[in-house]
Scaffold this motif. Structure first.
Motif, PDB file in Angstrom:
ATOM      1  N   ARG A   1       0.827  -1.209   0.000  1.00  0.00           N
ATOM      2  CA  ARG A   1       0.000   0.000   0.000  1.00  0.00           C
ATOM      3  C   ARG A   1       0.864   1.263   0.000  1.00  0.00           C
TER       4      ARG A   1
ATOM      5  N   ALA B   1       1.324   3.988  -3.108  1.00  0.00           N
ATOM      6  CA  ALA B   1       1.093   5.426  -2.898  1.00  0.00           C
ATOM      7  C   ALA B   1       2.342   6.234  -3.227  1.00  0.00           C
TER       8      ALA B   1
ATOM      9  N   ASP C   1      -4.151  11.243  -5.557  1.00  0.00           N
ATOM     10  CA  ASP C   1      -5.357  10.487  -5.193  1.00  0.00           C
ATOM     11  C   ASP C   1      -5.070   9.230  -4.382  1.00  0.00           C
ATOM     12  N   ASP C   2      -3.852   9.105  -3.845  1.00  0.00           N
ATOM     13  CA  ASP C   2      -3.546   7.906  -3.054  1.00  0.00           C
ATOM     14  C   ASP C   2      -4.222   7.993  -1.693  1.00  0.00           C
ATOM     15  N   GLU C   3      -4.331   6.858  -1.017  1.00  0.00           N
ATOM     16  CA  GLU C   3      -5.084   6.788   0.241  1.00  0.00           C
ATOM     17  C   GLU C   3      -4.418   7.516   1.388  1.00  0.00           C
ATOM     18  N   PHE C   4      -3.129   7.818   1.271  1.00  0.00           N
ATOM     19  CA  PHE C   4      -2.412   8.485   2.356  1.00  0.00           C
ATOM     20  C   PHE C   4      -2.243   9.996   2.126  1.00  0.00           C
ATOM     21  N   TYR C   5      -2.771  10.491   1.027  1.00  0.00           N
ATOM     22  CA  TYR C   5      -2.642  11.930   0.758  1.00  0.00           C
ATOM     23  C   TYR C   5      -3.562  12.732   1.652  1.00  0.00           C
ATOM     24  N   ASP C   6      -4.768  12.213   1.846  1.00  0.00           N
ATOM     25  CA  ASP C   6      -5.759  12.954   2.621  1.00  0.00           C
ATOM     26  C   ASP C   6      -6.477  11.991   3.562  1.00  0.00           C
ATOM     27  N   LEU C   7      -6.029  11.928   4.799  1.00  0.00           N
ATOM     28  CA  LEU C   7      -6.628  11.048   5.802  1.00  0.00           C
ATOM     29  C   LEU C   7      -7.597  11.842   6.667  1.00  0.00           C
TER      30      LEU C   7
END
Length: 215
Positions: free
Chosen positions: A107, A111, A121-127
């Motif tokens: 993952r 990212a 747009d990866d899952e860790f850009y905006d938590l």
């Protein structure tokens, strides 16, 4: 001549009767002495029985092979049933640790590669809550790179641990099968006690000390 034969026959009868009587007296005296000693707490050992245990030279190889095919199966073959759940738990924990860290490594690596390609747009850009326009991402590229390296190291470590536990499972089954070839039960003992026997000729008691070893 006939008188001589009759005398010889009578002589042999007397000798035979005497020997039988002497043996009977010896046995009775021995039993009497043993009974008396038993009442005093002394035990006389007449015979020593050696119990031989069957040895299967192929058992260690079979146990190791079974554990290599399926962990824990060698322990079951050795009838060490309580070891099988321990083997499953240890190897299962190793596999779980490897899969868990490998998933996180993939993952973070995905990212990081997308971030380097210019995507956001990866899952860790905006938590959590959305970031304001122009704000820094929750995970920077350096943080993504550091995280993937850490999880890669943890993944590799869990892989080595799992392989080591798998090998240890084989060794344990083999060694356990070897140890089962030896007689290590509670009957193994050595005792040093007073010894008493009867002389078959003189019908006199013979005293001494006896070293008794049980196998």
């Amino acid at each position: 001549m006939s008188k001589y034969l009759v005398s010889l026959a009578i002589y042999f009868l007397v000798i035979t009767f005497g020997l039988a009587q002497e043996k009977e007296n010896t046995t009775q005296a021995s039993d009497s002495i043993k009974t008396s000693l038993k009442e005093e707490g002394i035990t006389v050992v007449d015979t020593l029985k050696v119990r031989k245990k069957a040895i299967n030279p192929l058992a260690p190889s079979k146990a190791a092979f079974y554990s290599a095919v399926f962990p824990g199966l060698g322990q079951i073959y050795n009838r060490r049933y309580w070891k099988a759940p321990i083997v499953y738990a240890i190897i299962g924990a190793g596999v779980y640790g490897y899969v868990y860290n490998d998933d996180l490594y993939d993952r973070f690596r995905t990212a990081f590669k997308r971030r380097q390609a210019g995507f956001t747009d990866d899952e860790f850009y905006d938590l959590g809550t959305p970031n304001a326009p122009g704000a820094d991402p929750d995970f920077s590229e350096a943080a993504l790179e550091s995280a993937q390296e850490r999880y890669q190291e943890d993944r590799d470590l869990w892989l080595l641990v799992t392989i080591a536990m798998y090998a240890l499972n084989i060794v344990d089954a083999n060694v356990d099968a070897h140890l089962k070839q030896f007689n290590v039960d509670d009957d193994l003992s050595m005792d040093f006690k007073p010894y008493l026997d009867m002389d078959a000729i003189t019908a006199k008691p013979v005293y001494g000390m006896a070293l008794t070893i049980k196998f």
